[in-house]
Motif scaffolding. Structure first.
Motif, PDB file in Angstrom:
ATOM      1  N   GLN A 102       0.798  -1.227   0.000  1.00 54.26           N
ATOM      2  CA  GLN A 102       0.000   0.000   0.000  1.00 54.26           C
ATOM      3  C   GLN A 102       0.835   1.284   0.000  1.00 54.26           C
ATOM      4  O   GLN A 102       0.448   2.275  -0.588  1.00 54.26           O
ATOM      5  CB  GLN A 102      -0.936   0.018   1.202  1.00 54.26           C
ATOM      6  N   TYR A 103       1.971   1.281   0.693  1.00 49.83           N
ATOM      7  CA  TYR A 103       2.764   2.504   0.794  1.00 49.83           C
ATOM      8  C   TYR A 103       4.156   2.190   1.350  1.00 49.83           C
ATOM      9  O   TYR A 103       4.409   1.094   1.838  1.00 49.83           O
ATOM     10  CB  TYR A 103       2.081   3.552   1.673  1.00 49.83           C
ATOM     11  N   HIS A 117       7.435   9.691  -8.518  1.00 52.66           N
ATOM     12  CA  HIS A 117       7.101   8.379  -7.989  1.00 52.66           C
ATOM     13  C   HIS A 117       6.284   7.630  -9.046  1.00 52.66           C
ATOM     14  O   HIS A 117       5.326   8.182  -9.582  1.00 52.66           O
ATOM     15  CB  HIS A 117       6.310   8.505  -6.691  1.00 52.66           C
ATOM     16  N   THR A 118       6.657   6.408  -9.323  1.00 53.66           N
ATOM     17  CA  THR A 118       5.938   5.635 -10.344  1.00 53.66           C
ATOM     18  C   THR A 118       4.956   4.636  -9.723  1.00 53.66           C
ATOM     19  O   THR A 118       4.056   4.173 -10.414  1.00 53.66           O
ATOM     20  CB  THR A 118       6.915   4.879 -11.239  1.00 53.66           C
ATOM     21  N   ARG A 119       5.120   4.299  -8.445  1.00 54.75           N
ATOM     22  CA  ARG A 119       4.221   3.339  -7.825  1.00 54.75           C
ATOM     23  C   ARG A 119       3.214   3.959  -6.868  1.00 54.75           C
ATOM     24  O   ARG A 119       2.167   3.389  -6.620  1.00 54.75           O
ATOM     25  CB  ARG A 119       5.028   2.278  -7.059  1.00 54.75           C
ATOM     26  N   TYR A 120       3.545   5.117  -6.296  1.00 56.09           N
ATOM     27  CA  TYR A 120       2.681   5.731  -5.284  1.00 56.09           C
ATOM     28  C   TYR A 120       2.608   7.234  -5.531  1.00 56.09           C
ATOM     29  O   TYR A 120       3.457   7.814  -6.172  1.00 56.09           O
ATOM     30  CB  TYR A 120       3.254   5.554  -3.867  1.00 56.09           C
ATOM     31  N   SER A 121       1.595   7.881  -4.934  1.00 57.15           N
ATOM     32  CA  SER A 121       1.566   9.339  -4.911  1.00 57.15           C
ATOM     33  C   SER A 121       2.337   9.787  -3.668  1.00 57.15           C
ATOM     34  O   SER A 121       2.509   9.015  -2.731  1.00 57.15           O
ATOM     35  CB  SER A 121       0.140   9.864  -4.891  1.00 57.15           C
TER      36      SER A 121
END
Length: 48
Positions: A24-25, A43-47
């Motif tokens: 999730q983070y 960031h490519t996976r998360y904000s």
């Protein structure tokens, strides 16, 4: 999980990552010297 890294004179501590949060983070604490700015990045996976 806790891991400390040094990057460009900044200490970053990974408190939790995707492996401990179910993907999730990531939780990272950063300690920056005075008058330091975060360099441009994305960031490519998360904000953020």
């Amino acid at each position: 999980m806790t891991q400390t890294l040094w990057l460009l004179g900044t200490r970053l501590t990974i408190v939790a990552d995707h492996s401990t949060t179910g993907g999730q983070y990531d939780l990272i604490e950063g300690y920056f010297p005075p008058s330091t700015q975060t360099p441009p990045h994305r960031h490519t996976r998360y904000s953020e």
